[in-house]
Write a protein that holds these residues in place. Structure first.
Motif, PDB file in Angstrom:
ATOM      1  N   GLN A  65       0.843  -1.194   0.000  1.00  0.00           N
ATOM      2  CA  GLN A  65       0.000   0.000   0.000  1.00  0.00           C
ATOM      3  C   GLN A  65       0.874   1.238   0.000  1.00  0.00           C
ATOM      4  OE1 GLN A  65      -3.016  -1.744   3.054  1.00  0.00           O
ATOM      5  NE2 GLN A  65      -3.550   0.405   2.755  1.00  0.00           N
ATOM      6  N   PHE A  66       0.487   2.232  -0.789  1.00  0.00           N
ATOM      7  CA  PHE A  66       1.115   3.560  -0.695  1.00  0.00           C
ATOM      8  C   PHE A  66       0.073   4.469  -0.087  1.00  0.00           C
ATOM      9  CE2 PHE A  66       3.199   1.749  -4.515  1.00  0.00           C
ATOM     10  CZ  PHE A  66       4.514   1.795  -4.087  1.00  0.00           C
ATOM     11  N   GLY A  67       0.192   4.776   1.168  1.00  0.00           N
ATOM     12  CA  GLY A  67      -0.862   5.553   1.823  1.00  0.00           C
ATOM     13  C   GLY A  67      -2.174   4.807   1.682  1.00  0.00           C
ATOM     14  N   GLY A  68      -3.135   5.402   0.997  1.00  0.00           N
ATOM     15  CA  GLY A  68      -4.428   4.742   0.841  1.00  0.00           C
ATOM     16  C   GLY A  68      -4.499   3.870  -0.406  1.00  0.00           C
ATOM     17  N   VAL A  69      -3.482   4.013  -1.292  1.00  0.00           N
ATOM     18  CA  VAL A  69      -3.541   3.282  -2.568  1.00  0.00           C
ATOM     19  C   VAL A  69      -3.059   1.843  -2.384  1.00  0.00           C
ATOM     20  CG1 VAL A  69      -2.747   3.251  -4.956  1.00  0.00           C
ATOM     21  CG2 VAL A  69      -3.060   5.428  -3.785  1.00  0.00           C
ATOM     22  N   LYS A  70      -3.923   0.890  -2.738  1.00  0.00           N
ATOM     23  CA  LYS A  70      -3.504  -0.509  -2.685  1.00  0.00           C
ATOM     24  C   LYS A  70      -2.908  -0.856  -4.044  1.00  0.00           C
ATOM     25  CE  LYS A  70      -6.936  -1.979   0.693  1.00  0.00           C
ATOM     26  NZ  LYS A  70      -8.249  -2.616   0.896  1.00  0.00           N
ATOM     27  N   ALA A  71      -1.587  -0.751  -4.152  1.00  0.00           N
ATOM     28  CA  ALA A  71      -0.937  -0.976  -5.450  1.00  0.00           C
ATOM     29  C   ALA A  71      -0.881  -2.467  -5.768  1.00  0.00           C
ATOM     30  CB  ALA A  71       0.461  -0.382  -5.443  1.00  0.00           C
ATOM     31  N   VAL A  72      -0.632  -3.288  -4.754  1.00  0.00           N
ATOM     32  CA  VAL A  72      -0.643  -4.741  -4.912  1.00  0.00           C
ATOM     33  C   VAL A  72      -1.459  -5.303  -3.752  1.00  0.00           C
ATOM     34  CG1 VAL A  72       0.755  -6.846  -4.898  1.00  0.00           C
ATOM     35  CG2 VAL A  72       1.613  -4.810  -6.055  1.00  0.00           C
ATOM     36  N   GLY A  94      -1.102  -7.016 -17.516  1.00  0.00           N
ATOM     37  CA  GLY A  94      -2.040  -6.158 -16.788  1.00  0.00           C
ATOM     38  C   GLY A  94      -1.929  -4.745 -17.307  1.00  0.00           C
ATOM     39  N   PRO A  95      -3.037  -3.996 -17.253  1.00  0.00           N
ATOM     40  CA  PRO A  95      -3.010  -2.617 -17.766  1.00  0.00           C
ATOM     41  C   PRO A  95      -2.062  -1.740 -16.962  1.00  0.00           C
ATOM     42  CG  PRO A  95      -5.248  -3.279 -17.110  1.00  0.00           C
ATOM     43  CD  PRO A  95      -4.333  -4.359 -16.686  1.00  0.00           C
ATOM     44  N   ASN A  96      -1.759  -0.553 -17.474  1.00  0.00           N
ATOM     45  CA  ASN A  96      -0.908   0.382 -16.739  1.00  0.00           C
ATOM     46  C   ASN A  96      -1.480   0.677 -15.369  1.00  0.00           C
ATOM     47  OD1 ASN A  96       1.320   0.931 -18.298  1.00  0.00           O
ATOM     48  ND2 ASN A  96       0.172   2.350 -19.620  1.00  0.00           N
ATOM     49  N   GLY A  97      -0.642   0.717 -14.382  1.00  0.00           N
ATOM     50  CA  GLY A  97      -1.096   1.028 -13.023  1.00  0.00           C
ATOM     51  C   GLY A  97      -1.686  -0.156 -12.297  1.00  0.00           C
ATOM     52  N   SER A  98      -1.557  -1.368 -12.865  1.00  0.00           N
ATOM     53  CA  SER A  98      -2.159  -2.523 -12.202  1.00  0.00           C
ATOM     54  C   SER A  98      -1.220  -3.124 -11.153  1.00  0.00           C
ATOM     55  CB  SER A  98      -2.567  -3.579 -13.235  1.00  0.00           C
ATOM     56  OG  SER A  98      -1.443  -3.970 -13.982  1.00  0.00           O
ATOM     57  N   GLY A  99      -0.056  -2.535 -10.971  1.00  0.00           N
ATOM     58  CA  GLY A  99       0.794  -2.953  -9.855  1.00  0.00           C
ATOM     59  C   GLY A  99       1.922  -3.896 -10.224  1.00  0.00           C
ATOM     60  N   LYS A 100       2.229  -4.044 -11.517  1.00  0.00           N
ATOM     61  CA  LYS A 100       3.259  -4.992 -11.932  1.00  0.00           C
ATOM     62  C   LYS A 100       4.646  -4.579 -11.433  1.00  0.00           C
ATOM     63  CE  LYS A 100       2.286  -4.297 -16.298  1.00  0.00           C
ATOM     64  NZ  LYS A 100       1.294  -3.204 -16.181  1.00  0.00           N
ATOM     65  N   THR A 101       4.977  -3.317 -11.696  1.00  0.00           N
ATOM     66  CA  THR A 101       6.297  -2.839 -11.278  1.00  0.00           C
ATOM     67  C   THR A 101       6.430  -2.865  -9.756  1.00  0.00           C
ATOM     68  OG1 THR A 101       6.484  -1.482 -13.250  1.00  0.00           O
ATOM     69  CG2 THR A 101       7.894  -0.880 -11.403  1.00  0.00           C
ATOM     70  N   THR A 102       5.361  -2.483  -9.067  1.00  0.00           N
ATOM     71  CA  THR A 102       5.393  -2.510  -7.604  1.00  0.00           C
ATOM     72  C   THR A 102       5.639  -3.927  -7.094  1.00  0.00           C
ATOM     73  OG1 THR A 102       3.835  -0.680  -7.605  1.00  0.00           O
ATOM     74  CG2 THR A 102       4.103  -1.864  -5.538  1.00  0.00           C
ATOM     75  N   LEU A 103       4.991  -4.897  -7.732  1.00  0.00           N
ATOM     76  CA  LEU A 103       5.185  -6.297  -7.352  1.00  0.00           C
ATOM     77  C   LEU A 103       6.662  -6.700  -7.489  1.00  0.00           C
ATOM     78  CD1 LEU A 103       3.946  -9.100  -6.687  1.00  0.00           C
ATOM     79  CD2 LEU A 103       3.536  -9.394  -9.132  1.00  0.00           C
ATOM     80  N   PHE A 155      15.095  -2.417 -14.984  1.00  0.00           N
ATOM     81  CA  PHE A 155      14.209  -1.328 -14.603  1.00  0.00           C
ATOM     82  C   PHE A 155      13.392  -0.891 -15.816  1.00  0.00           C
ATOM     83  CE2 PHE A 155      17.632  -0.930 -11.463  1.00  0.00           C
ATOM     84  CZ  PHE A 155      16.890  -0.866 -10.291  1.00  0.00           C
ATOM     85  N   GLN A 156      12.089  -0.693 -15.572  1.00  0.00           N
ATOM     86  CA  GLN A 156      11.230  -0.221 -16.657  1.00  0.00           C
ATOM     87  C   GLN A 156      11.731   1.132 -17.158  1.00  0.00           C
ATOM     88  OE1 GLN A 156       7.105   0.058 -15.539  1.00  0.00           O
ATOM     89  NE2 GLN A 156       6.491   0.796 -17.541  1.00  0.00           N
ATOM     90  N   ILE A 157      12.042   2.033 -16.207  1.00  0.00           N
ATOM     91  CA  ILE A 157      12.703   3.287 -16.568  1.00  0.00           C
ATOM     92  C   ILE A 157      14.196   2.997 -16.480  1.00  0.00           C
ATOM     93  CG2 ILE A 157      13.068   5.691 -15.931  1.00  0.00           C
ATOM     94  CD1 ILE A 157      10.216   5.333 -14.494  1.00  0.00           C
TER      95      ILE A 157
HETATM   96  N1  LIG Z   1       6.223   5.160  -5.081  1.00  0.00           N
HETATM   97  C1  LIG Z   1       4.893   5.228  -5.208  1.00  0.00           C
HETATM   98  N2  LIG Z   1       4.166   6.048  -4.415  1.00  0.00           N
HETATM   99  C2  LIG Z   1       2.838   6.119  -4.532  1.00  0.00           C
HETATM  100  N3  LIG Z   1       2.115   5.410  -5.407  1.00  0.00           N
HETATM  101  C3  LIG Z   1       2.776   4.579  -6.235  1.00  0.00           C
HETATM  102  C4  LIG Z   1       4.196   4.439  -6.171  1.00  0.00           C
HETATM  103  N4  LIG Z   1       4.590   3.540  -7.115  1.00  0.00           N
HETATM  104  C5  LIG Z   1       3.449   3.135  -7.718  1.00  0.00           C
HETATM  105  N5  LIG Z   1       2.357   3.744  -7.199  1.00  0.00           N
HETATM  106  C6  LIG Z   1       0.979   3.513  -7.586  1.00  0.00           C
HETATM  107  O1  LIG Z   1       0.769   2.131  -7.537  1.00  0.00           O
HETATM  108  C7  LIG Z   1      -0.039   1.709  -8.627  1.00  0.00           C
HETATM  109  C8  LIG Z   1       0.684   0.618  -9.401  1.00  0.00           C
HETATM  110  O2  LIG Z   1       1.774   1.174 -10.101  1.00  0.00           O
HETATM  111  P1  LIG Z   1       2.825   0.291 -10.920  1.00  0.00           P
HETATM  112  O3  LIG Z   1       3.269  -0.807 -10.064  1.00  0.00           O
HETATM  113  O4  LIG Z   1       3.856   1.203 -11.444  1.00  0.00           O
HETATM  114  O5  LIG Z   1       1.936  -0.269 -12.109  1.00  0.00           O
HETATM  115  P2  LIG Z   1       2.360  -0.947 -13.479  1.00  0.00           P
HETATM  116  O6  LIG Z   1       3.802  -1.262 -13.426  1.00  0.00           O
HETATM  117  O7  LIG Z   1       1.507  -2.151 -13.581  1.00  0.00           O
HETATM  118  O8  LIG Z   1       2.046   0.025 -14.569  1.00  0.00           O
HETATM  119  C9  LIG Z   1      -0.340   2.944  -9.444  1.00  0.00           C
HETATM  120  O9  LIG Z   1      -1.627   3.391  -9.068  1.00  0.00           O
HETATM  121  C10 LIG Z   1       0.720   3.916  -9.026  1.00  0.00           C
HETATM  122  O10 LIG Z   1       0.230   5.217  -9.099  1.00  0.00           O
END
Ligand SMILES: Nc1ncnc2c1ncn2[C@@H]1O[C@H](COP(=O)(O)OP(=O)(O)O)[C@@H](O)[C@H]1O
Ligand SMILES: [Mg+2]
Lengths: 337, 261
Positions: free
Chosen positions: B18-25, B42-51, B90-92
């Motif tokens: 979780q990032f604050g209130g956002v459940k990324a994964v 998964g679509p953009n923002g679905s949490g792949k990179t975070t995983l 790294f994606q970036i």
């Molecule tokens: N460092 C961060 N701080 C806050 N929110 C983040 C951070 N990294 C990712 N997020 C949020 O987590 C969600 C998943 O992001 P990400 O893992 O980059 O998705 P993907 O790689 O599937 O496109 C998004 O809603 C993104 O805005």
């Protein structure tokens, strides 16, 4: 009939090879590469002889080395490791005090006390800075600026390390020549050794941390440990300067943590050329004598000093060394076609 | 043990971030078997990179565990995880911009892991690592005799930077290689040249996790695929099962992403 000729830059063809391999074909090329280095080293080594008639200017030459060592330490940390340290005085003071203790309390001669003060001092500085290594930019700079101030107050308040009196009666050098050449040779050797080290793979890893620490982590390398090693190397330069200086003046006090010792080397680096390691040497060579000459101006000294510095930054912001390197590489020669 | 009776090389259990209130994964569980090419879509923002960041230690998961070869690696420092053999791109892209391309690989070649398990030609000093670095770059499609391997990384186009990302991982002789969208931003012909490389790495016994938007290319190499949506696992299975899953069609293909390219 006159032979056809064209102009060619001397460094063409040398540059590619000289970066990693040393396979030069003519004495001319070797002279081109080693000339400036020989000039610098020769110049420094001649200083004690040239300045023989004036003990005062001989001492100034040694101050040049001290500022140069601190400047190289700053340049290395800032431009190769990515840590902007304003704590030159901290390295200097700790090195000085360590050497003083080694000399007065343990009765060690300079040849032992100076290296001991250098290495122990660098270890202490590194240990104290390790907690700050994750900090970046201005935060690291502020902490390193605070450390010497902290040390001054601590020594004043607790009377440790001789309190405000400091230590006296440190064993001096056996002769003036030892004193002069000891510092000059180590300064030069240190600078060129550091340049060499940075070209090695271990040095490359340190530079990589500055470029991109996440990629270094992803390469399975401990970034904090790498930075700590780099800080140790930088601290060696600063601590050596301090350890040597207290042996020249045969006493040490809280003035070893003076702010000047943090600021002057940075000015020398800016003037000489950031990121070159040799530039700071040249910067110190100009700045320290200038600062001495300006003593005649009394309280206006700082004003003149500041004007000179500002002028340099505005007109020659890349620093002398970078400017000179660029110009030198543009030297041309005539070649037969 | 998974359904095929192999001991998984990676086990992710109930992972959440979780990032604050956002459940990324959110509560993601899956296993990767040795030798798999495991796709994550998964679509953009679905949490792949975070995983991936949670698996490789660049982020600390809020809950859940990651095991590598049965060993708990949750919350370990990234360099420790890389040292164990779990590497990621790294994606970036994160090259060392001021260094020549081949020097970019001298860094991972100087790492403790490369020294320990590398077995690269020469192995030891300066000159050898430079040669090995150029060898790896050549394998990645940098023309050895051109000037490209010696160019400053900051001046290289995207395609080469992506390869440099892969090169950093390969230099570590990884057990697991996690690729975060290495195909995105590349032309069809560039991708076509990279696919055989991925297959070659798989054949060398490296387990690969690939995050991809380019489904067609992904499905050529992947033997298992997992789909994420809003941080949650939607489905996992053989590529064809996954593509036919109604939720995937809705969440992913409905938006016309993927197959349009
Ligand atoms: N460092 C961060 N701080 C806050 N929110 C983040 C951070 N990294 C990712 N997020 C949020 O987590 C969600 C998943 O992001 P990400 O893992 O980059 O998705 P993907 O790689 O599937 O496109 C998004 O809603 C993104 O805005
Ligand atoms: Mg992503």
């Amino acid at each position: 009939m006159a032979q056809a000729r064209r102009k060619e830059r001397i460094d063409r063809g040398i540059k590619v090879r000289s970066d990693s391999i040393y396979a030069l074909s003519s004495w001319e090329e070797i002279a081109y590469l080693l000339g400036p280095r020989a000039l610098l080293i020769g110049g420094f080594l001649l200083l004690p002889v040239v300045l023989l008639p004036s003990p005062y200017w001989s001492r100034v030459a040694l101050s040049v080395c001290v500022v140069a060592l601190l400047a190289v330490s700053f340049d290395f940390l800032a431009n190769f490791v990515g840590l902007v340290s304003l704590g030159g005085a901290f390295f200097y003071g700790i090195g000085g005090y360590m050497a003083a203790v080694a000399s007065t309390e343990l009765g060690l001669p300079p040849v032992v006390a100076i290296p001991a003060g250098t290495v122990l001092g660098a270890a202490v500085c590194t240990l104290l800075l390790v907690p700050c290594l994750p900090l970046r930019g201005i935060y690291f700079a502020i902490i390193t600026l605070m450390y010497p101030l902290f040390m001054t107050r601590l020594i004043e308040a607790t009377e440790i390390l001789g309190g405000t009196e400091g230590f006296r009666g440190i064993t001096g050098f056996s002769s003036r020549w030892t004193e002069q050449y000891g510092l000059i040779v180590v300064t030069l050797a240190g600078v060129f050794a550091l340049r060499r080290f940075l070209a090695e793979d271990a040095g490359l890893v340190i530079r990589a941390v500055k470029d991109n620490d996440q990629a270094v982590r992803a390469s399975g390398i401990n970034v904090t440990w790498t930075k700590a090693k780099a800080v140790f190397v930088a601290a060696l330069f600063g601590c050596f300067a301090g350890a040597y200086y207290v042996h020249m003046y045969r006493n040490v006090g809280i003035s070893s943590f003076a702010l000047d010792l943090s600021i002057m080397p940075i000015a020398a680096t800016v003037i000489g050329g950031s990121g070159t390691l040799v530039g700071p040497l040249i910067g110190a060579l100009l700045l320290v004598p200038l600062s001495e000459l300006l003593r005649d101006f009394g309280s206006l000294r700082i004003v003149v000093y500041a004007l000179v510095l500002t002028g340099f930054v505005v007109l020659q912001s890349e620093g002398l060394m970078n400017f000179a390197t660029r110009k030198y590489q543009q030297f041309e020669r005539w070649v037969r076609v | 043990m998974n359904a095929r009776g192999e001991r998984p090389i990676l086990e992710i259990q109930g992972l959440s971030k979780q990032f604050g209130g956002v459940k990324a994964v959110e509560d993601v569980t899956f296993q990767v078997a040795p030798g798999d090419v495991f796709g994550i879509i998964g679509p953009n923002g679905s949490g792949k990179t975070t995983l991936i960041n949670c698996i490789t230690g660049f982020l600390k998961p809020t809950r859940g565990s990651v095991r590598f070869n049965g060993r708990e690696i949750t919350g370990m420092k990234p360099h420790r995880i890389a040292d164990l053999g779990v590497t990621r791109t790294f994606q970036i892209m994160r090259p060392y911009f001021s260094m020549p391309a081949y020097k970019n690989l001298v860094i991972p070649l100087s790492s403790p892991r490369a020294k320990r398990v590398g077995g690269w030609r020469g192995g030891g000093r300066h000159g050898d690592r430079n040669t090995v670095a150029v060898d790896i770059l050549e394998e990645l499609g940098f023309e050895r005799d051109s000037r490209v391997p010696y160019k400053i990384a900051g001046t290289l186009p995207t395609g080469y930077l992506k390869r440099l990302e892969l090169g950093r991982c390969i230099a570590l002789r990884p057990e697991v290689l996690i690729c975060d969208e290495v195909f995105s931003g590349l032309s069809a012909s560039e991708i076509a040249s990279l696919v055989p490389l991925i297959e070659k790495l798989r054949d060398q016994g490296i387990t690969i996790i690939m995050i991809e938007h380019r489904l067609r290319e992904l499905f050529r190499v992947a033997n298992r695929v997992m789909a994420l949506s809003y941080g949650e696992k939607v489905v996992e299975g053989e590529p064809l099962e996954v593509i036919d899953h109604p939720k995937v069609r809705e969440a992913y293909l409905g938006s016309e992403e993927g197959f349009t390219c």
